[in-house]
Structures are given as C-alpha cells and as structure tokens.
Design an enzyme around this catalytic site. Structure first.
Site, mmCIF file in Angstrom:
data_model
loop_
_atom_site.group_PDB
_atom_site.id
_atom_site.type_symbol
_atom_site.label_atom_id
_atom_site.label_comp_id
_atom_site.label_asym_id
_atom_site.label_seq_id
_atom_site.Cartn_x
_atom_site.Cartn_y
_atom_site.Cartn_z
ATOM 1 N N HIS A 109 6.788 -30.866 10.929
ATOM 2 C CA HIS A 109 6.199 -29.550 10.637
ATOM 3 C C HIS A 109 5.079 -29.671 9.603
ATOM 4 C CE1 HIS A 109 9.257 -27.611 12.989
ATOM 5 N NE2 HIS A 109 10.205 -28.231 12.300
ATOM 6 N N CYS A 136 3.068 -3.066 3.901
ATOM 7 C CA CYS A 136 2.259 -1.892 4.255
ATOM 8 C C CYS A 136 3.044 -1.092 5.288
ATOM 9 C CB CYS A 136 0.844 -2.279 4.710
ATOM 10 S SG CYS A 136 0.696 -3.094 6.299
ATOM 11 N N THR A 147 2.913 -1.023 8.685
ATOM 12 C CA THR A 147 3.383 -1.881 9.779
ATOM 13 C C THR A 147 3.594 -3.327 9.352
ATOM 14 O OG1 THR A 147 1.108 -2.420 10.340
ATOM 15 C CG2 THR A 147 2.104 -0.527 11.494
ATOM 16 N N ASP A 198 0.886 -1.168 0.000
ATOM 17 C CA ASP A 198 0.000 0.000 0.000
ATOM 18 C C ASP A 198 0.924 1.218 0.000
ATOM 19 O OD1 ASP A 198 0.839 0.416 2.602
ATOM 20 O OD2 ASP A 198 -1.163 0.450 3.487
ATOM 21 N N HIS A 225 9.641 -23.974 9.139
ATOM 22 C CA HIS A 225 8.619 -24.597 9.986
ATOM 23 C C HIS A 225 7.197 -24.403 9.482
ATOM 24 C CE1 HIS A 225 11.288 -24.651 13.857
ATOM 25 N NE2 HIS A 225 11.971 -24.952 12.768
HETATM 26 C C1 RB5 Z 1 -1.817 3.113 6.228
HETATM 27 O O1 RB5 Z 1 -1.799 4.367 6.794
HETATM 28 C C2 RB5 Z 1 -1.521 2.050 7.289
HETATM 29 O O2 RB5 Z 1 -2.620 1.907 8.131
HETATM 30 C C3 RB5 Z 1 -1.170 0.726 6.641
HETATM 31 O O3 RB5 Z 1 -0.073 0.896 5.811
HETATM 32 C C4 RB5 Z 1 -0.812 -0.399 7.583
HETATM 33 O O4 RB5 Z 1 0.164 -0.011 8.490
HETATM 34 C C5 RB5 Z 1 -1.936 -1.100 8.202
HETATM 35 O O5 RB5 Z 1 -1.778 -2.062 8.948
#
Ligand code: RB5
Length: 150
Positions: A135, A67, A69, A10, A100
């Site tokens: 596994h 993304c 996080t 994203d 695993h």
């Molecule tokens: C986008 O702002 C952010 O929420 C997305 O990239 C991600 O971190 C969501 O888990």
C-alpha cells in the site's frame, strides 16, 4: 505519542462537529477546533484549506472535516498538497482508508449520517494504523503525481 487532531466544519456540519469535539475531549485527545463557532453560513473551502494545511505542516497529525454532504469539504481538502482526505460514511471504509490509503484527513456529511455512526467512524479511523507494505507504493505514486503536477 497521542495524536493531535485539527477539526473544522461549515454550517452544514456544525452540529455534528460539536459532537465530535465533545468525543475528542472525552477520549482525552489533544485537539483544536478551528471553527466555525455558530451555524451561520460559511464557505467550506476556507475550513478545508485551514485544517489541511495544519496537517501537512506537521502541526497536527490528523484532520477531521464536516460539511453538509462531506463532498465539498473533502474535494477542497484534497487540493492541499499532502492531504489524503477520505469521505467516509461507514465503519468498513473508516478502517480500510487508514489501513490502505494512510488517510490523514477524515470527512463526513452532517446531513447524511447519524450521530452515533459518525462517532463510531471517528473512533475507528483514529485507532486504525496504516498497513504499509504494497500500500505504501500506491500512496507514494499519488504523492509523486501531486509533486509532478504542481
Ligand atoms: C452548504 O449548504 C453545503 O453545500 C455544504 O455543506 C456541503 O454539503 C457541500 O458539499
């Protein structure tokens, strides 16, 4: 046979995704970048479902999703039946999740991790093989649960 890799992000993962695409090209790996093509805001589930479905269909061997996080995109990818997406921010886990869990999609957070570590994680995760044996039974239990509950 060389791995075919599907990759997407994203906006939160866009810059890191571009660096990983360059790495895949430098390594001579067959890959398709499913977008986005800019850092404009997009919804990570759309990209997670796209890459996940490309992997479970067999069109691609592995997927990479980024993304901000890594959390949202990995949660979404794991809703695709047959996806085993691992959120990874260290080299030990990159290796262990292939050995695993036979993870078929790798997720990372572009706002969490430095570029050099992320690229090392990608290389490690792509190179490592599933160990099978005991596994395999555990991974099969996940698949059986998934089938029974869908
Ligand atoms: C986008 O702002 C952010 O929420 C997305 O990239 C991600 O971190 C969501 O888990």
């Amino acid at each position: 046979m060389a791995l075919k890799i599907a990759i997407a992000s994203d906006h939160g993962g866009f810059e890191l995704k571009q660096k990983i695409v360059t790495l895949l090209a430098d390594l001579g790996l067959v890959h398709t970048d499913f977008g986005p093509t800019s850092s404009d805001a997009v919804d990570y589930p759309d990209y997670a479902f796209l890459v996940g479905s490309k992997v479970v269909s067999g069109e691609f061997d592995r997927g990479i999703l980024i993304c901000g996080t890594g959390v949202g995109i990995s949660i979404a990818a794991n809703k695709v039946k047959g996806v085993r997406c691992a959120l990874v921010h260290d080299v030990f886990t990159a290796k262990a999740t292939r050995q695993h869990n036979d993870s078929n999609v790798l997720a990372m957070g572009g706002r969490v991790i430095g570029d050099e570590l992320a690229l090392l994680i990608v290389k490690t995760w792509l190179e490592e093989a599933f160990m099978g044996e005991h596994h395999a039974g555990r991974v099969a239990k996940i698949a059986a649960y998934e089938c029974a509950s869908n």
